[in-house]
Scaffold this motif. Structure first.
Motif, mmCIF file in Angstrom:
data_model
loop_
_atom_site.group_PDB
_atom_site.id
_atom_site.type_symbol
_atom_site.label_atom_id
_atom_site.label_comp_id
_atom_site.label_asym_id
_atom_site.label_seq_id
_atom_site.Cartn_x
_atom_site.Cartn_y
_atom_site.Cartn_z
ATOM 1 N N ASP A 8 0.729 -1.249 -0.007
ATOM 2 C CA ASP A 8 0.096 -0.018 -0.026
ATOM 3 C C ASP A 8 0.817 1.210 -0.193
ATOM 4 O OD1 ASP A 8 -2.360 -1.662 0.044
ATOM 5 O OD2 ASP A 8 -2.543 -1.490 2.176
ATOM 6 N N SER A 9 2.233 1.063 -0.074
ATOM 7 C CA SER A 9 2.963 2.422 0.239
ATOM 8 C C SER A 9 3.054 3.006 -1.087
ATOM 9 C CB SER A 9 4.368 1.779 0.389
ATOM 10 O OG SER A 9 5.307 2.783 0.480
ATOM 11 N N GLY A 10 3.176 4.168 -1.127
ATOM 12 C CA GLY A 10 3.247 5.028 -2.515
ATOM 13 C C GLY A 10 4.602 4.781 -3.054
ATOM 14 N N ALA A 11 5.586 4.418 -2.208
ATOM 15 C CA ALA A 11 7.125 4.290 -2.649
ATOM 16 C C ALA A 11 7.053 2.784 -3.483
ATOM 17 C CB ALA A 11 7.822 4.260 -1.480
ATOM 18 N N VAL A 12 6.003 1.815 -3.348
ATOM 19 C CA VAL A 12 6.136 0.637 -4.114
ATOM 20 C C VAL A 12 4.940 0.686 -5.059
ATOM 21 C CG1 VAL A 12 5.854 -1.751 -3.740
ATOM 22 C CG2 VAL A 12 6.892 -0.457 -2.021
ATOM 23 N N THR A 13 5.671 0.541 -6.193
ATOM 24 C CA THR A 13 4.718 0.474 -7.541
ATOM 25 C C THR A 13 4.729 -0.856 -8.323
ATOM 26 O OG1 THR A 13 6.357 1.520 -8.979
ATOM 27 C CG2 THR A 13 4.928 3.028 -7.606
ATOM 28 N N GLU A 14 3.836 -1.046 -8.929
ATOM 29 C CA GLU A 14 3.807 -2.065 -9.921
ATOM 30 C C GLU A 14 4.004 -1.715 -11.455
ATOM 31 O OE1 GLU A 14 0.814 -5.074 -9.894
ATOM 32 O OE2 GLU A 14 0.349 -4.367 -7.716
ATOM 33 N N GLY A 15 5.288 -2.498 -11.883
ATOM 34 C CA GLY A 15 5.407 -2.001 -13.456
ATOM 35 C C GLY A 15 6.730 -1.218 -13.628
ATOM 36 N N GLU A 16 6.845 -0.175 -12.686
ATOM 37 C CA GLU A 16 7.898 0.747 -12.955
ATOM 38 C C GLU A 16 9.083 0.660 -11.731
ATOM 39 O OE1 GLU A 16 6.909 4.822 -13.559
ATOM 40 O OE2 GLU A 16 5.071 4.237 -14.712
ATOM 41 N N GLY A 17 10.229 0.945 -12.111
ATOM 42 C CA GLY A 17 11.244 0.909 -11.050
ATOM 43 C C GLY A 17 11.785 -0.452 -11.208
ATOM 44 N N GLU A 18 12.675 -0.743 -10.012
ATOM 45 C CA GLU A 18 13.616 -1.955 -9.868
ATOM 46 C C GLU A 18 12.979 -2.753 -8.856
ATOM 47 O OE1 GLU A 18 18.143 -2.811 -9.314
ATOM 48 O OE2 GLU A 18 17.566 -0.907 -9.469
ATOM 49 N N ARG A 19 12.744 -4.008 -9.260
ATOM 50 C CA ARG A 19 12.323 -4.929 -8.201
ATOM 51 C C ARG A 19 12.950 -5.176 -6.864
ATOM 52 N NH1 ARG A 19 10.469 -10.314 -11.527
ATOM 53 N NH2 ARG A 19 9.437 -10.518 -9.292
ATOM 54 N N LEU A 20 12.275 -5.215 -5.885
ATOM 55 C CA LEU A 20 12.793 -5.580 -4.546
ATOM 56 C C LEU A 20 13.351 -7.196 -4.557
ATOM 57 C CD1 LEU A 20 10.932 -3.349 -2.255
ATOM 58 C CD2 LEU A 20 13.303 -3.028 -3.181
ATOM 59 N N PHE A 21 12.186 -7.965 -5.043
ATOM 60 C CA PHE A 21 12.097 -9.285 -4.990
ATOM 61 C C PHE A 21 12.119 -9.983 -6.149
ATOM 62 C CE2 PHE A 21 10.788 -7.780 -1.011
ATOM 63 C CZ PHE A 21 11.591 -8.517 0.064
ATOM 64 N N ASP A 22 12.871 -11.000 -6.495
ATOM 65 C CA ASP A 22 12.525 -11.759 -8.126
ATOM 66 C C ASP A 22 11.542 -12.556 -7.954
ATOM 67 O OD1 ASP A 22 13.589 -14.100 -6.490
ATOM 68 O OD2 ASP A 22 15.593 -14.125 -7.451
ATOM 69 N N ASP A 23 11.429 -13.466 -8.991
ATOM 70 C CA ASP A 23 10.297 -14.233 -9.132
ATOM 71 C C ASP A 23 10.246 -15.391 -8.029
ATOM 72 O OD1 ASP A 23 9.177 -12.845 -11.182
ATOM 73 O OD2 ASP A 23 10.408 -14.047 -12.680
ATOM 74 N N GLU A 24 11.150 -15.704 -7.335
ATOM 75 C CA GLU A 24 11.318 -16.839 -6.338
ATOM 76 C C GLU A 24 11.344 -16.255 -4.902
ATOM 77 O OE1 GLU A 24 14.999 -18.872 -7.047
ATOM 78 O OE2 GLU A 24 14.419 -19.521 -9.145
ATOM 79 N N GLY A 25 11.153 -14.745 -4.857
ATOM 80 C CA GLY A 25 10.870 -14.120 -3.534
ATOM 81 C C GLY A 25 12.178 -13.842 -2.827
#
Length: 150
Positions: free
Chosen positions: A1-18
């Protein structure tokens, strides 16, 4: 829910395996290094206090007559006279601990602080040719170092 976390843009914090991604790994490495340096700084401070080398000081920097004075209060600095008066065995303890290069860099930084402020402010309107710094244990007027002749 944080505005600092978005979907689609930016660099991922976790990969597909978590697992942590590159951005998160860099952040964690930075924090580990920061913590290690903080612990080293605390150990150095404890060693300096053990040998009664720190004195309270007020650092004041003024860049020219028309510039506002910047005062840093509540800081401690190494007292060079106390360092020079240490008994040989205590001085050797500082050397063995690897503290001497840091102490000497600290002492030098006290002397070059005004020149550093002058360089930072060189691009500002009406740059000063007269930077002064005062290192004072009581907050009262103290010896001034005039670095405009460097």
């Amino acid at each position: 829910d944080s505005g600092a976390v978005t979907e689609g843009e930016g660099e991922r914090l976790f990969d597909d395996e978590g697992k942590p991604g590159p951005a998160l790994n860099r952040a964690m490495e930075f924090l580990k290094e920061f913590q290690a340096q903080a612990q080293a700084g605390a150990a150095l401070g404890a060693l300096l206090r053990k040998h009664d080398l720190l004195v309270p000081a007020t650092v004041a920097v003024q860049d020219g007559e028309d510039r506002k004075q910047i005062r840093l209060e509540g800081v401690a600095v190494v007292d060079e006279k106390r360092l020079n008066d240490l008994e040989n065995e205590l001085f050797l303890e500082l050397r063995r601990a690897g503290a001497l290069p840091l102490i000497y860099m600290h002492l030098l930084s006290q002397r070059i602080l005004p020149a550093m402020f002058q360089n930072v402010n060189a691009a500002a309107p009406a740059p000063s040719t007269n930077s002064r710094a005062t290192f004072d244990e009581s907050g009262e007027e103290a010896d001034s170092f005039d670095f405009s002749r460097l």
